[in-house]
Scaffold this motif. Structure first.
Motif, mmCIF file in Angstrom:
data_model
loop_
_atom_site.group_PDB
_atom_site.id
_atom_site.type_symbol
_atom_site.label_atom_id
_atom_site.label_comp_id
_atom_site.label_asym_id
_atom_site.label_seq_id
_atom_site.Cartn_x
_atom_site.Cartn_y
_atom_site.Cartn_z
ATOM 1 N N LEU A 67 -4.761 3.567 5.543
ATOM 2 C CA LEU A 67 -3.909 2.308 5.366
ATOM 3 C C LEU A 67 -5.050 1.183 6.112
ATOM 4 O O LEU A 67 -5.290 -0.005 5.471
ATOM 5 C CB LEU A 67 -2.882 2.203 6.271
ATOM 6 C CG LEU A 67 -1.426 2.892 5.823
ATOM 7 C CD1 LEU A 67 -0.388 3.007 6.806
ATOM 8 C CD2 LEU A 67 -0.930 2.015 4.565
ATOM 9 N N GLN A 68 -5.798 1.650 7.098
ATOM 10 C CA GLN A 68 -6.570 0.745 7.432
ATOM 11 C C GLN A 68 -7.722 0.235 6.775
ATOM 12 O O GLN A 68 -7.920 -0.968 6.418
ATOM 13 C CB GLN A 68 -7.132 1.156 8.739
ATOM 14 C CG GLN A 68 -7.803 0.006 9.664
ATOM 15 C CD GLN A 68 -8.424 0.275 11.119
ATOM 16 O OE1 GLN A 68 -8.322 1.495 11.495
ATOM 17 N NE2 GLN A 68 -8.563 -0.708 11.796
ATOM 18 N N VAL A 115 -0.913 12.422 11.117
ATOM 19 C CA VAL A 115 0.161 11.616 10.949
ATOM 20 C C VAL A 115 -0.162 10.997 9.338
ATOM 21 O O VAL A 115 -0.976 10.413 9.216
ATOM 22 C CB VAL A 115 -0.016 10.648 12.137
ATOM 23 C CG1 VAL A 115 1.344 9.520 11.963
ATOM 24 C CG2 VAL A 115 0.024 11.297 13.349
ATOM 25 N N ASP A 116 1.311 10.733 8.943
ATOM 26 C CA ASP A 116 1.414 9.819 7.772
ATOM 27 C C ASP A 116 2.515 8.812 7.560
ATOM 28 O O ASP A 116 3.467 9.257 8.594
ATOM 29 C CB ASP A 116 0.995 10.726 6.342
ATOM 30 C CG ASP A 116 2.415 11.278 6.141
ATOM 31 O OD1 ASP A 116 3.572 11.121 6.498
ATOM 32 O OD2 ASP A 116 2.499 12.289 5.331
ATOM 33 N N TYR A 117 2.487 7.988 6.800
ATOM 34 C CA TYR A 117 3.401 6.759 6.998
ATOM 35 C C TYR A 117 4.080 6.737 5.337
ATOM 36 O O TYR A 117 2.999 6.741 4.674
ATOM 37 C CB TYR A 117 2.822 5.447 7.557
ATOM 38 C CG TYR A 117 2.296 5.552 8.924
ATOM 39 C CD1 TYR A 117 3.212 5.278 9.974
ATOM 40 C CD2 TYR A 117 1.093 5.976 9.193
ATOM 41 C CE1 TYR A 117 2.690 5.421 11.417
ATOM 42 C CE2 TYR A 117 0.345 5.910 10.548
ATOM 43 C CZ TYR A 117 1.421 5.665 11.393
ATOM 44 O OH TYR A 117 1.075 5.804 12.932
ATOM 45 N N ARG A 118 5.175 6.538 5.242
ATOM 46 C CA ARG A 118 5.758 6.306 4.015
ATOM 47 C C ARG A 118 6.951 5.417 4.154
ATOM 48 O O ARG A 118 7.582 5.493 5.109
ATOM 49 C CB ARG A 118 6.083 7.755 3.315
ATOM 50 C CG ARG A 118 7.058 8.422 4.125
ATOM 51 C CD ARG A 118 7.423 10.017 3.634
ATOM 52 N NE ARG A 118 6.307 10.959 3.952
ATOM 53 C CZ ARG A 118 5.899 11.779 3.069
ATOM 54 N NH1 ARG A 118 6.378 11.963 1.945
ATOM 55 N NH2 ARG A 118 4.694 12.626 3.508
ATOM 56 N N LEU A 130 12.370 -2.663 -1.181
ATOM 57 C CA LEU A 130 11.709 -3.712 -0.802
ATOM 58 C C LEU A 130 10.680 -4.027 -1.825
ATOM 59 O O LEU A 130 10.117 -5.198 -2.331
ATOM 60 C CB LEU A 130 11.263 -3.961 0.403
ATOM 61 C CG LEU A 130 10.371 -5.078 0.985
ATOM 62 C CD1 LEU A 130 11.506 -6.521 0.949
ATOM 63 C CD2 LEU A 130 10.019 -4.760 2.332
ATOM 64 N N THR A 131 9.969 -2.914 -2.309
ATOM 65 C CA THR A 131 8.684 -2.942 -3.287
ATOM 66 C C THR A 131 8.892 -3.766 -4.663
ATOM 67 O O THR A 131 8.104 -4.535 -4.962
ATOM 68 C CB THR A 131 8.472 -1.762 -3.640
ATOM 69 O OG1 THR A 131 9.209 -1.080 -4.345
ATOM 70 C CG2 THR A 131 7.926 -0.968 -2.413
ATOM 71 N N HIS A 132 10.007 -4.014 -5.117
ATOM 72 C CA HIS A 132 10.343 -4.798 -6.382
ATOM 73 C C HIS A 132 10.277 -6.304 -5.921
ATOM 74 O O HIS A 132 9.855 -7.025 -6.821
ATOM 75 C CB HIS A 132 11.278 -4.437 -7.179
ATOM 76 C CG HIS A 132 12.731 -4.984 -6.623
ATOM 77 N ND1 HIS A 132 13.415 -4.474 -5.515
ATOM 78 C CD2 HIS A 132 13.552 -6.011 -6.942
ATOM 79 C CE1 HIS A 132 14.339 -4.950 -5.327
ATOM 80 N NE2 HIS A 132 14.710 -5.898 -6.060
ATOM 81 N N GLU A 154 0.722 -1.180 0.079
ATOM 82 C CA GLU A 154 0.137 -0.038 -0.157
ATOM 83 C C GLU A 154 0.680 1.231 -0.159
ATOM 84 O O GLU A 154 0.635 2.058 -0.668
ATOM 85 C CB GLU A 154 -0.913 -0.065 1.176
ATOM 86 C CG GLU A 154 -1.947 1.154 1.206
ATOM 87 C CD GLU A 154 -2.774 1.307 0.073
ATOM 88 O OE1 GLU A 154 -3.283 2.625 -0.296
ATOM 89 O OE2 GLU A 154 -3.224 0.388 -0.626
ATOM 90 N N LEU A 155 1.949 1.076 0.836
ATOM 91 C CA LEU A 155 2.794 2.651 0.893
ATOM 92 C C LEU A 155 3.731 2.621 -0.453
ATOM 93 O O LEU A 155 4.187 3.832 -0.650
ATOM 94 C CB LEU A 155 3.597 2.372 2.194
ATOM 95 C CG LEU A 155 2.825 2.549 3.458
ATOM 96 C CD1 LEU A 155 3.889 2.380 4.436
ATOM 97 C CD2 LEU A 155 2.161 4.052 3.485
ATOM 98 N N ALA A 156 3.657 1.674 -1.276
ATOM 99 C CA ALA A 156 4.482 1.884 -2.506
ATOM 100 C C ALA A 156 4.064 2.661 -3.379
ATOM 101 O O ALA A 156 4.765 3.348 -4.119
ATOM 102 C CB ALA A 156 4.719 0.506 -3.160
#
Length: 140
Positions: free
Chosen positions: A57-58, A94-97, A105-107, A46-48
């Motif tokens: 996110l939830q 708040v955000d997450y990245r 790691l995404t690939h 999701e964060l990709a």
């Protein structure tokens, strides 16, 4: 919810050895336990596509509870894969990245997802055949 409700137990910072006698300090199992667990993979996926707020996110990670998402993002943050940014607003945003390490790691995650899509029918057929030939098993 109390502040301690979502506390993540702290473990020693060094990586646990993988248990192989010829390379006892490799830490592979320790890393794979984190990046390979179901929720971490889904959060990384999701964060990709960019930063997300907690609620986003939830909603995106189907089936994850608030507590499990909190634990997952904190663990990913501790491992240096996710950055949590708090903005000085009222109420606080708040955000997450993904960090650069997390983005690297995404690939791998995408390759695993692509493999899963390519082979899901064959896996489903194998499971069906196994279930027919082993009707008393309790494997799921």
């Amino acid at each position: 919810m109390s502040p301690t409700h979502t506390d993540v137990p702290m473990a020693p910072a060094e990586l646990d050895p993988c248990g192989m006698p010829d390379h006892p300090d490799c830490g592979i199992r320790d890393v794979l336990d984190r990046v390979g667990d179901k929720w971490s993979v889904l959060v990384v996926v999701e964060l990709a596509s960019g930063p997300r707020r907690f609620g986003e996110l939830q909603r995106a990670v189907d089936g994850i509870s608030q507590r499990m998402l909190t634990l997952t993002v904190r663990r990913l943050e501790r491992d240096g894969l996710v950055t949590r940014t708090v903005y000085p607003t009222v109420p606080a945003q708040v955000d997450y990245r993904l960090t650069d390490t997390g983005a690297s790691l995404t690939h791998l995650v995408k390759a695993l997802a692509d493999w899963s899509l390519r082979h899901r029918e064959a896996i489903a057929a194998s499971r069906h055949l196994y279930d027919q030939t082993h009707p008393d098993h309790d494997i799921r």
